[in-house]
Design a protein around this motif. Structure first.
Motif, short mmCIF file in Angstrom:
data_model
loop_
_atom_site.label_atom_id
_atom_site.label_comp_id
_atom_site.label_asym_id
_atom_site.label_seq_id
_atom_site.Cartn_x
_atom_site.Cartn_y
_atom_site.Cartn_z
N THR A 112 7.25 8.76 -5.02
CA THR A 112 6.43 7.64 -5.47
C THR A 112 7.19 6.32 -5.33
O THR A 112 8.42 6.29 -5.20
CB THR A 112 6.02 7.80 -6.95
N TYR A 155 8.20 9.05 1.18
CA TYR A 155 7.26 8.26 0.38
C TYR A 155 5.82 8.63 0.74
O TYR A 155 5.48 8.82 1.91
CB TYR A 155 7.47 6.76 0.61
N PRO A 200 4.26 -0.32 0.28
CA PRO A 200 4.01 -1.67 -0.24
C PRO A 200 5.04 -2.71 0.21
O PRO A 200 6.23 -2.41 0.34
CB PRO A 200 4.09 -1.50 -1.75
N THR A 219 1.84 7.43 -0.78
CA THR A 219 1.02 6.69 -1.73
C THR A 219 0.41 7.61 -2.78
O THR A 219 0.27 7.24 -3.93
CB THR A 219 -0.12 5.94 -1.00
N TYR A 220 0.06 8.81 -2.36
CA TYR A 220 -0.62 9.75 -3.26
C TYR A 220 0.32 10.82 -3.80
O TYR A 220 -0.10 11.91 -4.17
CB TYR A 220 -1.80 10.40 -2.52
N ASP A 247 0.87 2.04 4.29
CA ASP A 247 0.81 2.49 2.90
C ASP A 247 2.08 2.24 2.10
O ASP A 247 2.14 2.52 0.92
CB ASP A 247 0.41 3.97 2.81
#
Length: 83
Positions: A69, A55, A21, A57-58, A19
């Motif tokens: 984020t 971190y 990036p 993702t949501y 998740d």
């Protein structure tokens, strides 16, 4: 393990989980792989490490969510690159 190795390990692990990036991983690795350029930015690199570890993702989906984020990490990377 030194700070830059910890940063690299945390980012690669998060990315492997699926998740984190790739574009964000590239920016973090740019810092982690150049300790000679960022040695005087110890506090910012510590902040970046903490953000990578937190971190999600949501992030921000819950009322009291303390996760981080991609935008937050990207802002920290920009701060590191400017100095």
């Amino acid at each position: 393990m030194d700070l830059f190795a910890e940063l690299k390990d945390a980012a690669v692990s998060k990315n492997a989980e699926g998740d984190f990036p790739d574009w964000l991983l590239a920016g973090v690795l740019e810092v982690a792989n150049a300790p000679e350029l960022h040695a005087d930015q110890h506090e910012l690199v510590e902040l970046l490490l903490a953000q990578v570890r937190d971190y999600d993702t949501y992030a921000g989906a819950g009322c009291f969510d303390a996760s981080v984020t991609a935008d937050t990490i990207d802002r920290t990377l920009r701060l590191i690159r400017r100095q």
